[in-house]
Design an enzyme around this catalytic site. Structure first.
Site, PDB file in Angstrom:
ATOM      1  N   GLU A  91     -10.650 -19.828 -50.221  1.00 53.63           N
ATOM      2  CA  GLU A  91     -10.747 -18.293 -49.533  1.00 53.63           C
ATOM      3  C   GLU A  91     -11.195 -17.582 -50.393  1.00 53.63           C
ATOM      4  O   GLU A  91     -10.672 -17.582 -51.802  1.00 53.63           O
ATOM      5  CB  GLU A  91      -9.214 -18.231 -49.269  1.00 53.63           C
ATOM      6  CG  GLU A  91      -8.435 -19.151 -48.228  1.00 53.63           C
ATOM      7  CD  GLU A  91      -7.008 -19.186 -48.813  1.00 53.63           C
ATOM      8  OE1 GLU A  91      -6.550 -18.307 -49.297  1.00 53.63           O
ATOM      9  OE2 GLU A  91      -6.487 -20.467 -48.782  1.00 53.63           O
TER      10      GLU A  91
ATOM     11  N   ASP B  99      -9.278  -8.061 -46.342  1.00 52.77           N
ATOM     12  CA  ASP B  99      -7.953  -8.512 -46.928  1.00 52.77           C
ATOM     13  C   ASP B  99      -7.690  -7.354 -47.991  1.00 52.77           C
ATOM     14  O   ASP B  99      -8.260  -7.483 -49.023  1.00 52.77           O
ATOM     15  CB  ASP B  99      -7.952  -9.728 -47.364  1.00 52.77           C
ATOM     16  CG  ASP B  99      -6.335 -10.190 -47.642  1.00 52.77           C
ATOM     17  OD1 ASP B  99      -5.530  -9.701 -47.085  1.00 52.77           O
ATOM     18  OD2 ASP B  99      -6.032 -11.073 -48.447  1.00 52.77           O
TER      19      ASP B  99
ATOM     20  N   ASN C 207      -7.243 -24.540 -51.057  1.00 51.68           N
ATOM     21  CA  ASN C 207      -5.928 -24.999 -50.183  1.00 51.68           C
ATOM     22  C   ASN C 207      -6.395 -26.374 -49.872  1.00 51.68           C
ATOM     23  O   ASN C 207      -7.254 -26.789 -49.621  1.00 51.68           O
ATOM     24  CB  ASN C 207      -5.744 -24.254 -49.127  1.00 51.68           C
ATOM     25  CG  ASN C 207      -6.900 -23.958 -47.996  1.00 51.68           C
ATOM     26  OD1 ASN C 207      -7.166 -25.009 -47.163  1.00 51.68           O
ATOM     27  ND2 ASN C 207      -7.628 -22.938 -48.059  1.00 51.68           N
TER      28      ASN C 207
ATOM     29  N   HIS D 167      -1.273 -24.084 -51.576  1.00 54.64           N
ATOM     30  CA  HIS D 167      -2.251 -22.780 -51.791  1.00 54.64           C
ATOM     31  C   HIS D 167      -2.447 -22.597 -53.144  1.00 54.64           C
ATOM     32  O   HIS D 167      -1.421 -22.137 -54.019  1.00 54.64           O
ATOM     33  CB  HIS D 167      -1.638 -21.700 -51.194  1.00 54.64           C
ATOM     34  CG  HIS D 167      -2.191 -20.426 -51.160  1.00 54.64           C
ATOM     35  ND1 HIS D 167      -1.572 -19.131 -51.676  1.00 54.64           N
ATOM     36  CD2 HIS D 167      -3.405 -20.140 -50.415  1.00 54.64           C
ATOM     37  CE1 HIS D 167      -2.390 -18.184 -51.241  1.00 54.64           C
ATOM     38  NE2 HIS D 167      -3.302 -18.635 -50.682  1.00 54.64           N
TER      39      HIS D 167
END
Lengths: 497, 63
Positions: free
Chosen positions: A10, A89, A153, A240
């Protein structure tokens, strides 16, 4: 036996709206994603925030009344036909790659993410008034103390005690910086000057203050404890990882993902080194990042001293033993596994004997050569704004401005693979089902997330199709089914939901 | 650095797996350019008002 290391990346991208007066990064990020959705996608499919409760398996006919208002409260969010999530985000455009089954596949999707951002930026800029411009950077810091992440992840076995993961992954995270770092001029840690840290190995080490914790935005921990498996929570965790840089070098992305996947598989199988814990992890994280000559050794909990290279060699040796015993199936097979081990060996050897031989594959080493050359040519101090500009421009995604793409970095992907990955999902995970459904039945999908999809096929209530197994819904499982079903109603009938 | 020498360096297995070298990283060398050429090119593309670009580059923290 370890669970398959399903993995993803991400990335939050840096964004600058030039000549806009009062720049609003949230609005700018929304423009970027809307430009892509409106310019390149047939239909916008929203993200389904039911995903926050992955334990709730709403199999079958479900009323679905809580979805709509919940989506309203979130910012721009889209699901792409390659299975990725593309959204705003905080104040950044963020792209999460689809779930992948090996490091090479994921590196291709990471590069496809860059291309998606480039297309978005170009499209958005067509719509802006003359003189204004949106600029995207794939970096992790603005050089002024603000950081944003590139998270990895990995699927791990729920049965493995989390304490063991923490203990055994932390020395690796601290040490891997020397081949994972994207490089940065100066330090953003309080109290340090350019004279003390003119250049360092990573973008991110300055921002870590804890060993273990849940936070990601302040008091960042080396091992993050967020427990959102986005899968069957009885069987899996999803580690994560927030302690990494966004790399421009594909080789680094590949090595970072590949070696970390192997180390986590070793931890699942209880074959990772147990004697490498650093005495002061947070301090050591920074020391390693500041030690560009790779000279330092650091105190271990057991009283010995070891360098980052020593620790990485110990993990490499353990990986050889692990693969002798278990093979490479859970990291994508023998070809990938052997290649990762070989490159792992080669990068450690080169770092030890001739780091400058890595200018085509390690961002911080490529930067160092470039920046020193530039410095000498123009007689500049490290603290000169032109040096800072160079350090930003390395990560600039504008094809006519970005430096990283013009210095001869080695590739892992091919252009053809990247182009394909922009629109098509990986065939080997549930992302295949997600992406193909979006491509084939866009009008019948209300929302999607990592572990389910919500269909609206007309008169019936909305239906959720759960996808709690990351390795189901692959091309092998559902390609012919999807090809055969003319519409979503038929698909749902045949799925038996 | 006595400890460093004590640690045995495991050998690579590349001898066994040369043929399996996937197409990773095999296009790198063709792109290698001399540093001077590179710096010429960089001089050509560097933001003209570097100081202002850097000053305006302020991001919100994320994650």
């Amino acid at each position: 036996m370890a669970v398959h290391k399903v993995l993803g990346i991400e990335t939050e991208f840096g964004i600058l709206h030039r000549n806009d007066g009062e720049s609003n990064p949230v609005a700018a990020s929304s423009m970027i994603i809307n430009a892509y959705v409106n310019g390149f996608l047939e239909r916008r499919i929203g993200w389904d925030f039911e995903d926050e409760h992955p334990g709730v398996d709403a199999r079958g006919f479900n009323e679905f009344d809580a979805l709509a208002p919940e989506i309203e409260t979130h910012l721009v969010n889209a699901v792409l036909t390659n299975g990725a999530r593309y959204y705003v985000d905080h104040a950044h455009p963020e792209l999460s790659t689809p779930e992948c089954t090996d490091a090479k596949q994921c590196t291709i999707y990471d590069r496809a993410a860059e291309e998606i951002l480039i297309r978005s930026m170009e499209k958005a800029n067509e719509l802006l008034p003359d003189g204004e411009e949106l600029v995207i950077h794939k970096n992790n810091s603005d050089g002024k103390g603000n950081s944003y992440g590139c998270h990895e992840n990995y699927l791990v076995d729920r049965a493995v005690p989390f304490g063991r993961i923490v203990q055994q992954i932390m020395p690796f995270f601290i040490s891997r910086q020397i081949f994972c770092g994207a490089g940065k001029i100066g330090s953003e840690a309080p109290g340090l000057t350019h004279a003390e840290v003119p250049f360092q190995i990573t973008q991110r080490a300055d921002f870590f203050e804890e060993e273990v914790g849940l936070e990601t935005t302040l008091k960042r921990p080396i091992v993050n404890t967020r427990d959102e498996p986005h899968a069957d929570s009885k069987k899996y965790r999803r580690l994560h990882v927030i302690v990494g840089d966004a790399n421009m070098s594909e080789v680094q992305t590949y090595l970072k993902l590949g070696t970390t996947a192997i180390v986590l598989a070793m931890i699942d199988d209880d074959m990772a080194p147990n004697d490498c814990a650093f005495e002061t992890p947070v301090k050591t994280l920074r020391e390693v990042s500041y030690d560009i000559d790779l000279e330092m050794s650091h105190r271990l909990l057991n009283g010995q001293r070891a360098s980052a290279l020593d620790v990485l060699w110990a993990y490499y040796a353990a990986a050889q033993l692990w693969s002798d015993r278990y093979g490479f199936e859970v990291v994508g097979g023998d070809d990938i596994g052997n290649d990762i081990l070989r490159q792992w060996h080669d990068v450690l050897s080169a770092l030890e004997s001739d780091p400058d031989s890595l200018t085509d594959s390690i961002d911080w080493i490529a930067k160092r050569r470039l920046y020193k050359g530039f410095q000498e040519r123009h007689d500049l101090e490290w603290s000169d704004p032109r040096m800072a500009a160079l350090d930003l421009q390395y990560h600039d995604l504008r094809p006519d401005k970005g430096l990283a793409r013009r210095i001869g970095l080695a590739r892992v992907s091919t252009d053809e693979q990247v182009n394909n990955a922009i629109g098509s999902p990986p065939p080997t995970t549930r992302a295949y089902f997600r992406g193909r459904c979006l491509e084939r039945y866009p009008d019948a999908i209300v929302a999607a997330n990592w572990d389910s999809m919500v269909f609206d096929v007309g008169s019936d209530p909305l239906r959720r199709v759960p996808m709690l197994e990351p390795l189901r819904g692959t091309e092998v499982h559902v390609a012919s089914l999807l090809d055969e079903c003319e519409d979503a109603a038929e698909l749902l009938r045949r799925l038996g939901t | 650095m006595a400890e460093r020498e004590q640690r045995r360096r495991p050998s690579s297995r590349s001898d066994e797996s040369d043929a399996e070298e996937i197409d990773a990283a095999n296009t790198g060398e063709e792109l290698k350019a001399e540093l001077d050429d590179l710096l010429d090119e960089i001089d050509g593309v560097l933001e003209s008002n570097a100081e202002e670009f850097v000053k305006n580059y302020v991001q919100k923290g994320g994650e």
